[in-house]
Design an enzyme around this catalytic site. Structure first.
Site, PDB file in Angstrom:
ATOM      1  N   SER A  11      -8.716   2.321   6.951  1.00 44.13           N
ATOM      2  CA  SER A  11      -7.476   2.628   7.662  1.00 44.13           C
ATOM      3  C   SER A  11      -7.608   3.975   8.362  1.00 44.13           C
ATOM      4  O   SER A  11      -7.790   5.006   7.713  1.00 44.13           O
ATOM      5  CB  SER A  11      -6.310   2.695   6.681  1.00 44.13           C
ATOM      6  OG  SER A  11      -5.204   3.323   7.307  1.00 44.13           O
ATOM      7  N   HIS A  36      -8.782  -0.670  10.760  1.00 44.90           N
ATOM      8  CA  HIS A  36      -7.412  -1.020  10.372  1.00 44.90           C
ATOM      9  C   HIS A  36      -6.424   0.022  10.890  1.00 44.90           C
ATOM     10  O   HIS A  36      -6.580   1.221  10.653  1.00 44.90           O
ATOM     11  CB  HIS A  36      -7.313  -1.106   8.847  1.00 44.90           C
ATOM     12  CG  HIS A  36      -5.977  -1.584   8.356  1.00 44.90           C
ATOM     13  ND1 HIS A  36      -5.640  -2.921   8.293  1.00 44.90           N
ATOM     14  CD2 HIS A  36      -4.879  -0.904   7.923  1.00 44.90           C
ATOM     15  CE1 HIS A  36      -4.406  -3.041   7.820  1.00 44.90           C
ATOM     16  NE2 HIS A  36      -3.918  -1.830   7.609  1.00 44.90           N
ATOM     17  N   ASP A  38      -2.529   1.338  10.826  1.00 50.15           N
ATOM     18  CA  ASP A  38      -1.226   1.316  10.150  1.00 50.15           C
ATOM     19  C   ASP A  38      -0.185   1.863  11.111  1.00 50.15           C
ATOM     20  O   ASP A  38      -0.135   3.062  11.380  1.00 50.15           O
ATOM     21  CB  ASP A  38      -1.269   2.173   8.878  1.00 50.15           C
ATOM     22  CG  ASP A  38      -2.015   1.474   7.758  1.00 50.15           C
ATOM     23  OD1 ASP A  38      -1.673   0.322   7.452  1.00 50.15           O
ATOM     24  OD2 ASP A  38      -2.950   2.067   7.193  1.00 50.15           O
ATOM     25  N   MET A  40       3.595   2.621  12.039  1.00 47.72           N
ATOM     26  CA  MET A  40       4.901   2.848  11.410  1.00 47.72           C
ATOM     27  C   MET A  40       5.870   3.454  12.420  1.00 47.72           C
ATOM     28  O   MET A  40       5.476   4.258  13.255  1.00 47.72           O
ATOM     29  CB  MET A  40       4.754   3.785  10.208  1.00 47.72           C
ATOM     30  CG  MET A  40       3.682   3.338   9.232  1.00 47.72           C
ATOM     31  SD  MET A  40       3.598   4.428   7.794  1.00 47.72           S
ATOM     32  CE  MET A  40       1.994   3.952   7.133  1.00 47.72           C
ATOM     33  N   HIS A  70      -1.695  -3.538  11.592  1.00 45.91           N
ATOM     34  CA  HIS A  70      -0.616  -3.843  10.642  1.00 45.91           C
ATOM     35  C   HIS A  70       0.658  -3.166  11.147  1.00 45.91           C
ATOM     36  O   HIS A  70       0.784  -1.938  11.094  1.00 45.91           O
ATOM     37  CB  HIS A  70      -1.010  -3.318   9.249  1.00 45.91           C
ATOM     38  CG  HIS A  70       0.086  -3.440   8.237  1.00 45.91           C
ATOM     39  ND1 HIS A  70       0.107  -2.688   7.077  1.00 45.91           N
ATOM     40  CD2 HIS A  70       1.214  -4.213   8.205  1.00 45.91           C
ATOM     41  CE1 HIS A  70       1.197  -3.000   6.386  1.00 45.91           C
ATOM     42  NE2 HIS A  70       1.881  -3.913   7.054  1.00 45.91           N
ATOM     43  N   MET A  72       4.255  -2.059  10.793  1.00 46.19           N
ATOM     44  CA  MET A  72       5.369  -1.772   9.885  1.00 46.19           C
ATOM     45  C   MET A  72       6.511  -1.264  10.761  1.00 46.19           C
ATOM     46  O   MET A  72       6.892  -0.095  10.728  1.00 46.19           O
ATOM     47  CB  MET A  72       4.949  -0.731   8.834  1.00 46.19           C
ATOM     48  CG  MET A  72       3.973  -1.301   7.829  1.00 46.19           C
ATOM     49  SD  MET A  72       3.125  -0.034   6.865  1.00 46.19           S
ATOM     50  CE  MET A  72       1.668   0.227   7.880  1.00 46.19           C
ATOM     51  N   MET A 141       0.689  -6.063   0.333  1.00 45.24           N
ATOM     52  CA  MET A 141       0.817  -4.623   0.123  1.00 45.24           C
ATOM     53  C   MET A 141       0.801  -4.342  -1.378  1.00 45.24           C
ATOM     54  O   MET A 141       1.590  -4.920  -2.126  1.00 45.24           O
ATOM     55  CB  MET A 141       2.117  -4.104   0.738  1.00 45.24           C
ATOM     56  CG  MET A 141       2.172  -4.188   2.251  1.00 45.24           C
ATOM     57  SD  MET A 141       0.843  -3.245   3.051  1.00 45.24           S
ATOM     58  CE  MET A 141       1.290  -1.565   2.578  1.00 45.24           C
ATOM     59  N   GLY A 146       4.642   2.914   4.010  1.00 37.51           N
ATOM     60  CA  GLY A 146       5.229   4.131   4.550  1.00 37.51           C
ATOM     61  C   GLY A 146       4.301   5.326   4.503  1.00 37.51           C
ATOM     62  O   GLY A 146       4.329   6.157   5.394  1.00 37.51           O
ATOM     63  N   PHE A 147       3.460   5.391   3.473  1.00 33.99           N
ATOM     64  CA  PHE A 147       2.599   6.568   3.328  1.00 33.99           C
ATOM     65  C   PHE A 147       1.235   6.174   2.776  1.00 33.99           C
ATOM     66  O   PHE A 147       1.136   5.258   1.950  1.00 33.99           O
ATOM     67  CB  PHE A 147       3.241   7.597   2.389  1.00 33.99           C
ATOM     68  CG  PHE A 147       4.551   8.106   2.885  1.00 33.99           C
ATOM     69  CD1 PHE A 147       4.609   9.141   3.813  1.00 33.99           C
ATOM     70  CD2 PHE A 147       5.741   7.534   2.473  1.00 33.99           C
ATOM     71  CE1 PHE A 147       5.828   9.591   4.310  1.00 33.99           C
ATOM     72  CE2 PHE A 147       6.962   7.976   2.953  1.00 33.99           C
ATOM     73  CZ  PHE A 147       7.007   9.011   3.879  1.00 33.99           C
ATOM     74  N   GLY A 148       0.199   6.890   3.217  1.00 33.49           N
ATOM     75  CA  GLY A 148      -1.135   6.698   2.660  1.00 33.49           C
ATOM     76  C   GLY A 148      -1.262   7.430   1.337  1.00 33.49           C
ATOM     77  O   GLY A 148      -0.422   8.250   0.974  1.00 33.49           O
ATOM     78  N   GLY A 149      -2.329   7.109   0.607  1.00 30.74           N
ATOM     79  CA  GLY A 149      -2.656   7.850  -0.612  1.00 30.74           C
ATOM     80  C   GLY A 149      -1.837   7.510  -1.843  1.00 30.74           C
ATOM     81  O   GLY A 149      -1.871   8.234  -2.831  1.00 30.74           O
ATOM     82  N   ASP A 179      -3.841  -4.014   0.808  1.00 33.27           N
ATOM     83  CA  ASP A 179      -3.728  -2.666   1.365  1.00 33.27           C
ATOM     84  C   ASP A 179      -2.863  -1.813   0.441  1.00 33.27           C
ATOM     85  O   ASP A 179      -1.722  -2.161   0.163  1.00 33.27           O
ATOM     86  CB  ASP A 179      -3.098  -2.759   2.760  1.00 33.27           C
ATOM     87  CG  ASP A 179      -2.952  -1.399   3.448  1.00 33.27           C
ATOM     88  OD1 ASP A 179      -3.375  -0.375   2.871  1.00 33.27           O
ATOM     89  OD2 ASP A 179      -2.427  -1.375   4.573  1.00 33.27           O
ATOM     90  N   GLY A 181      -3.852   1.808  -2.237  1.00 32.23           N
ATOM     91  CA  GLY A 181      -4.464   2.239  -3.491  1.00 32.23           C
ATOM     92  C   GLY A 181      -5.773   1.537  -3.806  1.00 32.23           C
ATOM     93  O   GLY A 181      -6.201   1.480  -4.959  1.00 32.23           O
ATOM     94  N   GLY A 201      -8.142   3.724   2.882  1.00 30.05           N
ATOM     95  CA  GLY A 201      -7.946   4.853   3.792  1.00 30.05           C
ATOM     96  C   GLY A 201      -8.579   6.102   3.248  1.00 30.05           C
ATOM     97  O   GLY A 201      -9.748   6.419   3.515  1.00 30.05           O
ATOM     98  N   SER A 202      -7.813   6.829   2.430  1.00 26.35           N
ATOM     99  CA  SER A 202      -8.314   8.091   1.870  1.00 26.35           C
ATOM    100  C   SER A 202      -9.541   7.879   0.984  1.00 26.35           C
ATOM    101  O   SER A 202     -10.388   8.755   0.868  1.00 26.35           O
ATOM    102  CB  SER A 202      -7.195   8.798   1.086  1.00 26.35           C
ATOM    103  OG  SER A 202      -6.553   7.898   0.199  1.00 26.35           O
TER     104      SER A 202
END
Length: 222
Positions: A11, A36, A38, A40, A70, A72, A141, A146-149, A179, A181, A201-202
């Site tokens: 991501s 990917h 994201d 938003m 994706h 959102m 999901m 809404g948020f990464g990490g 997607d 964690g 992502g992270s």
């Protein structure tokens, strides 16, 4: 879509946007499969990220890899069309974000793009029953969007297994993407439950050596 059993889709939300073209080039040459996005809108989810211009700029920069978008956002249809025009290969959206799920699916397909439906942790899988045969991908999901990490929601594993059964029952080539964690400590369980496409992502962009990280992720699922 891909002859690979397992797809790793970093991501770009976790990438360095000051050097995004180079970052994407690096992560793809390090063994990743898809890019990917994201997307938003600070309306459907409480965060604001990127639009079609970023997709087009990566295409113009020379990124030829599969771009997995994706959304959102709500409403869905106009921005889906804009991303397809900008070079997206697959667009996923949330059923809650459109008044007519089937119409939105067909609008994406009619524009020559692959389509996915994204399911939140609190969304029932019933929404898939009447449209799964029209999809190229189901995106589950494993965090609230809404948020990464964020940390992986363990209850998603049951959901993955249920969707895997639904996909297998169609006999169609529909990918099952997860997607949220997904990292070295969760990816094996996610694969075991039935997923074949993994957004990280992270877990990738937060490391010093993308190739080493992607190799380790693949080792967990091979």
């Amino acid at each position: 879509m891909s002859d690979k059993k397992y797809i790793i889709a970093p991501s770009i939300l976790s990438a360095n946007f000051a050097t995004l073209g180079v970052e994407v080039e690096d992560v793809m040459s390090s063994g990743a499969d898809w890019v990917h996005f994201d997307v938003m809108d600070n309306h459907y989810v409480p965060n604001l990220t990127i639009g079609p211009m970023v997709c087009k700029s990566l295409r113009d920069y020379g990124i030829k890899n599969f771009i997995d978008v994706h959304l959102m956002i709500e409403p869905v249809d106009d921005l889906a069309a804009a991303f397809i025009k900008a070079g997206a290969d697959l667009v996923s959206f949330h059923p809650e974000a459109t008044k007519h799920v089937h119409r939105s699916i067909n609008a994406i397909k009619d524009a020559g793009c692959k389509v996915g439906l994204a399911i939140n942790p609190g969304t029932s899988l019933n929404v898939l029953e009447d449209v799964i045969e029209d999809l190229d991908l189901v995106l589950l999901m494993s965090v609230n969007p809404g948020f990464g990490g964020q940390s992986f929601i363990k209850g998603t594993l049951n959901k993955i297994a249920k969707v895997r059964k639904m996909i297998d029952a169609t006999g169609k080539d529909i990918r099952l993407e997860v997607d949220g964690g997904v990292n070295l400590s969760t990816i094996a369980k996610v694969a075991e439950a039935g997923a074949d496409t993994f957004v990280a992502g992270s877990a990738i962009f937060g490391t010093d050596n993308y190739e080493d990280t992607i190799t380790k992720l693949r080792a967990q699922i091979s």
